[in-house]
Design an enzyme around this catalytic site. Structure first.
Site, mmCIF file in Angstrom:
data_model
loop_
_atom_site.group_PDB
_atom_site.id
_atom_site.type_symbol
_atom_site.label_atom_id
_atom_site.label_comp_id
_atom_site.label_asym_id
_atom_site.label_seq_id
_atom_site.Cartn_x
_atom_site.Cartn_y
_atom_site.Cartn_z
ATOM 1 N N ASP A 108 -3.705 -5.660 -3.606
ATOM 2 C CA ASP A 108 -3.356 -5.474 -5.027
ATOM 3 C C ASP A 108 -3.806 -6.615 -5.945
ATOM 4 O O ASP A 108 -3.904 -6.435 -7.146
ATOM 5 C CB ASP A 108 -1.833 -5.314 -5.177
ATOM 6 N N ASP B 235 -2.026 -9.027 -6.903
ATOM 7 C CA ASP B 235 -0.942 -9.097 -7.888
ATOM 8 C C ASP B 235 -0.072 -10.339 -7.698
ATOM 9 O O ASP B 235 1.054 -10.392 -8.176
ATOM 10 C CB ASP B 235 -0.073 -7.827 -7.786
ATOM 11 N N GLY C 210 2.362 -4.950 3.136
ATOM 12 C CA GLY C 210 1.216 -4.055 3.319
ATOM 13 C C GLY C 210 0.063 -4.790 3.984
ATOM 14 O O GLY C 210 -0.246 -5.916 3.610
ATOM 15 N N ARG D 36 7.768 -3.686 6.760
ATOM 16 C CA ARG D 36 8.656 -4.043 5.656
ATOM 17 C C ARG D 36 10.037 -4.069 6.300
ATOM 18 O O ARG D 36 10.423 -3.134 6.991
ATOM 19 C CB ARG D 36 8.564 -2.999 4.551
ATOM 20 N N ASP E 145 3.931 -11.306 -2.275
ATOM 21 C CA ASP E 145 4.982 -12.165 -2.829
ATOM 22 C C ASP E 145 6.374 -11.840 -2.279
ATOM 23 O O ASP E 145 7.236 -12.715 -2.233
ATOM 24 C CB ASP E 145 4.948 -12.224 -4.362
ATOM 25 N N THR F 214 -3.004 -9.231 0.174
ATOM 26 C CA THR F 214 -2.647 -7.882 -0.285
ATOM 27 C C THR F 214 -3.842 -7.351 -1.070
ATOM 28 O O THR F 214 -4.494 -8.120 -1.790
ATOM 29 C CB THR F 214 -1.398 -7.863 -1.200
ATOM 30 N N ARG G 269 -0.116 -0.980 -6.732
ATOM 31 C CA ARG G 269 1.303 -1.076 -7.080
ATOM 32 C C ARG G 269 1.456 -1.098 -8.595
ATOM 33 O O ARG G 269 0.964 -0.205 -9.250
ATOM 34 C CB ARG G 269 1.915 -2.324 -6.442
HETATM 35 P P1 ADP Z 1 4.562 -7.950 0.171
HETATM 36 O O1 ADP Z 1 4.811 -9.158 1.001
HETATM 37 O O2 ADP Z 1 3.221 -7.337 0.434
HETATM 38 O O3 ADP Z 1 4.857 -8.176 -1.287
HETATM 39 P P2 ADP Z 1 7.104 -6.570 0.428
HETATM 40 O O4 ADP Z 1 7.539 -6.776 -0.986
HETATM 41 O O5 ADP Z 1 7.413 -5.262 1.066
HETATM 42 O O6 ADP Z 1 5.551 -6.804 0.662
HETATM 43 O O7 ADP Z 1 7.800 -7.729 1.299
HETATM 44 C C1 ADP Z 1 7.556 -7.829 2.695
HETATM 45 C C2 ADP Z 1 8.821 -8.246 3.393
HETATM 46 O O8 ADP Z 1 9.202 -9.545 2.929
HETATM 47 C C3 ADP Z 1 10.035 -7.379 3.121
HETATM 48 O O9 ADP Z 1 10.057 -6.198 3.907
HETATM 49 C C4 ADP Z 1 11.163 -8.317 3.513
HETATM 50 O O10 ADP Z 1 11.291 -8.407 4.913
HETATM 51 C C5 ADP Z 1 10.628 -9.654 2.985
HETATM 52 N N1 ADP Z 1 11.170 -9.892 1.647
HETATM 53 C C6 ADP Z 1 10.836 -9.256 0.500
HETATM 54 N N2 ADP Z 1 11.594 -9.691 -0.540
HETATM 55 C C7 ADP Z 1 12.432 -10.617 -0.020
HETATM 56 C C8 ADP Z 1 13.482 -11.423 -0.579
HETATM 57 N N3 ADP Z 1 13.806 -11.355 -1.885
HETATM 58 N N4 ADP Z 1 14.116 -12.280 0.257
HETATM 59 C C9 ADP Z 1 13.809 -12.360 1.567
HETATM 60 N N5 ADP Z 1 12.847 -11.602 2.144
HETATM 61 C C10 ADP Z 1 12.168 -10.760 1.370
HETATM 62 O O1 F6P Z 2 0.759 -3.566 -1.564
HETATM 63 C C1 F6P Z 2 -0.302 -2.822 -1.019
HETATM 64 C C2 F6P Z 2 -0.069 -1.357 -1.231
HETATM 65 O O2 F6P Z 2 -1.100 -0.633 -0.588
HETATM 66 C C3 F6P Z 2 0.066 -0.906 -2.673
HETATM 67 O O3 F6P Z 2 -1.178 -0.796 -3.312
HETATM 68 C C4 F6P Z 2 0.810 0.397 -2.515
HETATM 69 O O4 F6P Z 2 1.544 0.706 -3.682
HETATM 70 C C5 F6P Z 2 1.736 0.099 -1.367
HETATM 71 O O5 F6P Z 2 1.156 -0.974 -0.638
HETATM 72 C C6 F6P Z 2 1.963 1.231 -0.423
HETATM 73 O O6 F6P Z 2 2.964 0.833 0.454
HETATM 74 P P1 F6P Z 2 3.283 1.508 1.857
HETATM 75 O O7 F6P Z 2 2.304 0.988 2.842
HETATM 76 O O8 F6P Z 2 4.661 1.035 2.151
HETATM 77 O O9 F6P Z 2 3.165 2.975 1.664
#
Ligand code: ADP
Ligand code: F6P
Length: 327
Positions: A131, A133, A15, A76, A107, A129, A175
């Protein structure tokens, strides 16, 4: 012996968050100042897989410090969670001769950075982010701007809530984390703050609190609810149930994506810039598999694996303060 860094890349993932651009700018300028070549990757890991990279110069990051979102775009990318996805990413790194990558994201993005590091491409993560978090860091880029947007919106909602003696229920992002709801609730004087970290009792924490405060002169109410709170029918149903139980007209506002955009606050720009410079400093020494974090007033770094295993503490003191004064 540590590998000499010559070429690095920077990407934003997950995000988006206000302040990501300030971090990209700092990475680019700091890398060039150190004599490194720097590449921007478009759309996070998706762009890495597809080889969508471009060479940056000092002017590539002009006029972005004050802009929300991310000029590198974000995505993502489920494919990056697979071995094939990581292998494709590594192929791109080899093709461009990359010696390291700065990954700006949450994360999930750090898990990708860990996998790349383990596969021989040193990565440094920068937490961004709205959040807040990410367990390893006291602060993540974007939080301050998002909080200020929420506060500005709730102040406006308060005006109309006050004029009509209504209850306004405001759902905020986060989240599964209640940080934004808790801190915005404190800053806007919410009557009740409902977060996923605290089990809540609809009757006691909302209805009785409203009835009690109405009995001592309160005429309108603000209730902040984090999106991660589970309630059958969501916040629209919660508002109906509040109205039925208290007789106070209750309206719901889901703030949504307005919380993710906008010009970054001073705090977000400064922390993002410090983190960007710190990340390049690590990579320039050949140090990867690290996350740059805020620890109190300091910027420090941790091993990614250890950082991902840390647990975030909920701020119980702040929660108690809110219960004590929102009467
Ligand atoms: P954020 O980084 O904000 O937590 P996401 O959880 O959507 O957002 O993760 C972002 C991107 O990081 C994912 O779309 C994916 O490409 C990569 N990613 C997430 N989890 C994993 C994982 N367990 N192993 C490898 N890449 C990951
Ligand atoms: O992680 C940031 C965030 O805006 C969260 O607060 C929310 O739950 C999520 O992303 C929304 O995700 P997306 O942009 O995929 O709709």
């Amino acid at each position: 012996m540590e590998k000499e860094m010559k070429k690095i890349a920077v990407l934003t993932s997950g995000g988006d968050a206000s302040g990501m651009n300030a971090a990209v700018r700092a990475v680019c300028r700091s890398a060039i100042s150190k004599g490194l070549e720097v590449f921007g990757v478009n759309r996070g890991y998706e762009g890495l897989i597809q080889g969508d990279l471009f060479k940056m110069d000092l002017r590539s990051v002009s006029e972005i410090l004050h802009r929300g979102g991310t000029v590198l775009y974000s995505a993502r990318c489920p494919e990056f969670k697979t071995k094939e996805g990581i292998d494709r990413g590594i192929r791109t790194c080899k093709q461009f001769g990359l010696d390291g990558i700065v990954v700006i994201g949450g994360d999930g993005s750090f898990r990708g950075a860990r996998d790349l590091s383990l596969a021989g491409i040193p990565c440094v993560g920068i937490p961004a982010t709205i959040d807040n978090d990410i367990s390893c860091s006291d602060y993540t880029i974007g939080v301050d701007t998002a909080l200020n947007t929420i506060i500005d919106s709730v102040d406006k909602i308060r005006d109309t809530s006050h004029s009509h003696d209504r209850c306004s229920l405001v759902e905020v992002m986060g989240r599964r984390c209640g940080y934004l709801a808790l801190n915005a609730g404190i800053a806007t004087g919410a009557t009740a703050i409902i977060v996923p970290e605290k089990k809540f009792d609809f009757q006691k924490d909302i209805v009785e609190r409203m009835q009690y405060t109405r009995g001592i002169g309160k005429k309108h109410f603000i209730i902040l609810v984090a999106e991660g709170v589970e309630y059958e029918g969501g916040t629209v149903q919660m508002a109906k149930d509040i109205e039925d139980a208290t007789g106070v007209v209750t309206r719901t506002t889901v703030l949504g994506y307005v919380q993710r955009g906008g010009s970054p606050s001073a705090k977000d720009r400064i922390i993002a810039t410090r983190m960007g410079v710190y990340a390049v400093h690590l990579l320039a020494q050949g140090i990867g598999n690290r996350v740059v974090v805020v620890n109190g007033e300091d910027i420090v770094d941790y091993d990614i694996k250890e950082a991902l295993e840390m647990k975030k503490e909920f701020d119980d003191d702040l929660y108690q303060i809110s219960n004590e004064i929102s009467i």
